[in-house]
Design a protein around this motif. Structure first.
Motif, PDB file in Angstrom:
ATOM      1  N   ASP A 187     -90.824  26.684 113.448  1.00 30.91           N
ATOM      2  CA  ASP A 187     -89.385  26.684 113.165  1.00 30.91           C
ATOM      3  C   ASP A 187     -88.932  28.130 112.948  1.00 30.91           C
ATOM      4  O   ASP A 187     -88.976  28.652 111.830  1.00 30.91           O
ATOM      5  CB  ASP A 187     -89.110  25.833 111.927  1.00 30.91           C
ATOM      6  N   LEU A 188     -88.501  28.763 114.009  1.00 30.94           N
ATOM      7  CA  LEU A 188     -88.130  30.178 113.956  1.00 30.94           C
ATOM      8  C   LEU A 188     -86.987  30.442 112.979  1.00 30.94           C
ATOM      9  O   LEU A 188     -87.053  31.372 112.163  1.00 30.94           O
ATOM     10  CB  LEU A 188     -87.738  30.662 115.353  1.00 30.94           C
ATOM     11  N   GLU A 189     -85.952  29.635 113.054  1.00 33.66           N
ATOM     12  CA  GLU A 189     -84.777  29.857 112.205  1.00 33.66           C
ATOM     13  C   GLU A 189     -85.137  29.786 110.726  1.00 33.66           C
ATOM     14  O   GLU A 189     -84.700  30.618 109.925  1.00 33.66           O
ATOM     15  CB  GLU A 189     -83.696  28.824 112.526  1.00 33.66           C
ATOM     16  N   ARG A 190     -85.954  28.804 110.359  1.00 38.58           N
ATOM     17  CA  ARG A 190     -86.330  28.640 108.956  1.00 38.58           C
ATOM     18  C   ARG A 190     -87.212  29.790 108.482  1.00 38.58           C
ATOM     19  O   ARG A 190     -87.043  30.288 107.360  1.00 38.58           O
ATOM     20  CB  ARG A 190     -87.060  27.305 108.768  1.00 38.58           C
ATOM     21  N   THR A 191     -88.152  30.223 109.306  1.00 44.07           N
ATOM     22  CA  THR A 191     -89.012  31.338 108.898  1.00 44.07           C
ATOM     23  C   THR A 191     -88.182  32.597 108.667  1.00 44.07           C
ATOM     24  O   THR A 191     -88.417  33.338 107.710  1.00 44.07           O
ATOM     25  CB  THR A 191     -90.097  31.633 109.955  1.00 44.07           C
ATOM     26  N   GLN A 192     -87.204  32.824 109.519  1.00 43.76           N
ATOM     27  CA  GLN A 192     -86.369  34.018 109.373  1.00 43.76           C
ATOM     28  C   GLN A 192     -85.520  33.968 108.107  1.00 43.76           C
ATOM     29  O   GLN A 192     -85.264  34.996 107.480  1.00 43.76           O
ATOM     30  CB  GLN A 192     -85.483  34.191 110.608  1.00 43.76           C
ATOM     31  N   ALA A 227     -88.917  41.742 108.400  1.00 47.80           N
ATOM     32  CA  ALA A 227     -89.915  40.736 108.772  1.00 47.80           C
ATOM     33  C   ALA A 227     -89.311  39.696 109.708  1.00 47.80           C
ATOM     34  O   ALA A 227     -89.980  39.191 110.616  1.00 47.80           O
ATOM     35  CB  ALA A 227     -90.474  40.067 107.523  1.00 47.80           C
ATOM     36  N   ALA A 228     -88.035  39.375 109.494  1.00 51.80           N
ATOM     37  CA  ALA A 228     -87.366  38.379 110.337  1.00 51.80           C
ATOM     38  C   ALA A 228     -87.336  38.815 111.799  1.00 51.80           C
ATOM     39  O   ALA A 228     -87.409  37.981 112.710  1.00 51.80           O
ATOM     40  CB  ALA A 228     -85.948  38.138 109.823  1.00 51.80           C
ATOM     41  N   LYS A 229     -87.250  40.125 112.031  1.00 50.10           N
ATOM     42  CA  LYS A 229     -87.220  40.638 113.406  1.00 50.10           C
ATOM     43  C   LYS A 229     -88.534  40.386 114.135  1.00 50.10           C
ATOM     44  O   LYS A 229     -88.568  40.281 115.365  1.00 50.10           O
ATOM     45  CB  LYS A 229     -86.920  42.139 113.390  1.00 50.10           C
ATOM     46  N   LEU A 230     -89.622  40.289 113.376  1.00 52.06           N
ATOM     47  CA  LEU A 230     -90.939  40.092 113.984  1.00 52.06           C
ATOM     48  C   LEU A 230     -91.280  38.622 114.212  1.00 52.06           C
ATOM     49  O   LEU A 230     -92.240  38.311 114.920  1.00 52.06           O
ATOM     50  CB  LEU A 230     -92.017  40.723 113.091  1.00 52.06           C
ATOM     51  N   MET A 231     -90.506  37.735 113.608  1.00 49.03           N
ATOM     52  CA  MET A 231     -90.831  36.312 113.674  1.00 49.03           C
ATOM     53  C   MET A 231     -90.862  35.734 115.090  1.00 49.03           C
ATOM     54  O   MET A 231     -91.745  34.933 115.407  1.00 49.03           O
ATOM     55  CB  MET A 231     -89.870  35.511 112.794  1.00 49.03           C
ATOM     56  N   PRO A 232     -89.932  36.084 115.982  1.00 53.79           N
ATOM     57  CA  PRO A 232     -90.012  35.524 117.343  1.00 53.79           C
ATOM     58  C   PRO A 232     -91.352  35.815 118.014  1.00 53.79           C
ATOM     59  O   PRO A 232     -91.943  34.928 118.649  1.00 53.79           O
ATOM     60  CB  PRO A 232     -88.855  36.221 118.074  1.00 53.79           C
ATOM     61  N   LEU A 233     -91.852  37.035 117.851  1.00 53.95           N
ATOM     62  CA  LEU A 233     -93.127  37.412 118.457  1.00 53.95           C
ATOM     63  C   LEU A 233     -94.287  36.668 117.799  1.00 53.95           C
ATOM     64  O   LEU A 233     -95.189  36.163 118.487  1.00 53.95           O
ATOM     65  CB  LEU A 233     -93.337  38.922 118.324  1.00 53.95           C
ATOM     66  N   ILE A 234     -94.256  36.573 116.470  1.00 53.99           N
ATOM     67  CA  ILE A 234     -95.335  35.896 115.746  1.00 53.99           C
ATOM     68  C   ILE A 234     -95.369  34.406 116.087  1.00 53.99           C
ATOM     69  O   ILE A 234     -96.440  33.830 116.314  1.00 53.99           O
ATOM     70  CB  ILE A 234     -95.168  36.104 114.223  1.00 53.99           C
ATOM     71  N   GLU A 260     -94.291  33.021 118.794  1.00 51.97           N
ATOM     72  CA  GLU A 260     -94.750  32.904 120.188  1.00 51.97           C
ATOM     73  C   GLU A 260     -96.272  33.019 120.269  1.00 51.97           C
ATOM     74  O   GLU A 260     -96.928  32.274 121.004  1.00 51.97           O
ATOM     75  CB  GLU A 260     -94.099  33.995 121.041  1.00 51.97           C
ATOM     76  N   MET A 261     -96.843  33.944 119.495  1.00 48.50           N
ATOM     77  CA  MET A 261     -98.293  34.131 119.487  1.00 48.50           C
ATOM     78  C   MET A 261     -99.014  32.921 118.900  1.00 48.50           C
ATOM     79  O   MET A 261    -100.131  32.589 119.298  1.00 48.50           O
ATOM     80  CB  MET A 261     -98.647  35.391 118.692  1.00 48.50           C
ATOM     81  N   MET A 262     -98.368  32.244 117.942  1.00 47.05           N
ATOM     82  CA  MET A 262     -99.002  31.108 117.277  1.00 47.05           C
ATOM     83  C   MET A 262     -98.858  29.802 118.043  1.00 47.05           C
ATOM     84  O   MET A 262     -99.594  28.847 117.787  1.00 47.05           O
ATOM     85  CB  MET A 262     -98.403  30.921 115.874  1.00 47.05           C
ATOM     86  N   THR A 263     -97.910  29.749 118.962  1.00 54.99           N
ATOM     87  CA  THR A 263     -97.614  28.489 119.659  1.00 54.99           C
ATOM     88  C   THR A 263     -98.852  27.898 120.323  1.00 54.99           C
ATOM     89  O   THR A 263     -99.124  26.694 120.219  1.00 54.99           O
ATOM     90  CB  THR A 263     -96.511  28.703 120.715  1.00 54.99           C
ATOM     91  N   GLY A 264     -99.620  28.749 120.988  1.00 55.17           N
ATOM     92  CA  GLY A 264    -100.829  28.274 121.670  1.00 55.17           C
ATOM     93  C   GLY A 264    -101.821  27.654 120.703  1.00 55.17           C
ATOM     94  O   GLY A 264    -102.384  26.583 120.967  1.00 55.17           O
ATOM     95  N   LYS A 265    -102.036  28.323 119.566  1.00 61.75           N
ATOM     96  CA  LYS A 265    -102.981  27.812 118.571  1.00 61.75           C
ATOM     97  C   LYS A 265    -102.497  26.489 117.974  1.00 61.75           C
ATOM     98  O   LYS A 265    -103.292  25.583 117.719  1.00 61.75           O
ATOM     99  CB  LYS A 265    -103.182  28.844 117.468  1.00 61.75           C
ATOM    100  N   LEU A 266    -101.188  26.401 117.742  1.00 59.21           N
ATOM    101  CA  LEU A 266    -100.631  25.173 117.172  1.00 59.21           C
ATOM    102  C   LEU A 266    -100.782  23.999 118.131  1.00 59.21           C
ATOM    103  O   LEU A 266    -101.042  22.870 117.713  1.00 59.21           O
ATOM    104  CB  LEU A 266     -99.148  25.377 116.831  1.00 59.21           C
TER     105      LEU A 266
END
Length: 244
Positions: free
Chosen positions: A156-161, A168-175, A177-183
């Motif tokens: 949930d990108l919006e909630r994390t931001q 830190a919110a600026k980095l959330m889209p990248l993070i 995206e990186m976690m999507t595969g693992k999830l």
């Protein structure tokens, strides 16, 4: 005198009824608002309908939280409450309505010679509870850490931001995206166990900084307190750290 008595009695009754109907709900509305500002639970209970137990419990909970911790959020809430003014009031035979300066309304029901605030029917109360919940979301570092971790598991990108500092919110889209595969590789059972583990979140707080992690695990999640509210932060490593 005997002949005049029925007429006198009728006029007296009409006068009394007119008086009861004509009592403005403004004073009782003001009593309710003042009790909320002053955190006066007893007065507040007397000024509302007893049937609104759910809403009353939420309002009392907010007052108790404000009493326990006079935090930045509590001070801001009291400033907002103190600025609310009664614009105008309208009344009917058994119900009243007061428009407030913040665009909300108080609905009141007549109870004898006084008026009682209808918590469930008043948009002001709904607005107050919603605003208070928003303002107190970040008061507990453990709760912020748990909410953030759940948002990460849900991608949930919006909630994390919302729970992060601006940087830190600026980095959330990248993070995310990186976690999507693992999830996607995690089974539903693994996700369920991960969510359960998050509820054991513990934090070590030092001044305005905190490190959090599930019980028995490393406390790798970093938080910082800004204006009384805890936010997730991501500290960038320096060149020396990168070279090690």
């Amino acid at each position: 005198m005997i002949r005049l008595f029925p007429l006198f009695f009728l006029l007296s009754t009409m006068s009394c009824q007119t008086f009861l109907i004509g009592v403005s709900p403004e004073n009782d509305s003001r009593t309710f608002l003042n009790a909320l500002v002053l955190r006066d639970v007893d007065t507040l209970k007397r000024s509302v309908l007893s049937s609104d137990s759910k809403e009353l419990d939420e309002v009392i909970r907010s007052i108790e939280m404000r009493k326990e911790s006079y935090s930045y959020a509590s001070r801001k809430m009291e400033e907002k409450l103190s600025s609310v003014e009664i614009s105008e009031c309208f009344l009917g035979s058994s119900s009243g309505l007061c428009n407030l300066s913040n665009g909300t309304q108080l609905v009141l029901k007549q109870d004898g010679l006084s008026w009682k605030v209808d918590l469930a029917g008043s948009t002001f109360v709904q607005h107050y509870i919603s605003e208070f919940n928003k303002m107190t979301t970040g008061l507990d570092p453990e709760k912020v850490a748990i909410a953030f971790a759940h948002a990460m598991l849900n991608a949930d990108l919006e909630r994390t931001q919302e729970l992060c500092t601006p940087n830190a919110a600026k980095l959330m889209p990248l993070i995310i995206e990186m976690m999507t595969g693992k999830l996607e590789e995690m089974s539903e059972l693994e996700k369920k166990n991960a969510r359960a583990e998050l509820e054991s979140m513990e934090c070590e707080v030092t001044d305005d900084k905190a490190r959090c992690g599930p019980r028995g695990k490393s406390k790798s999640l970093q938080l910082v307190r800004e204006e009384g509210r805890w936010k997730i932060t991501i500290e960038k490593k320096g060149r020396e750290d990168d070279q090690q």
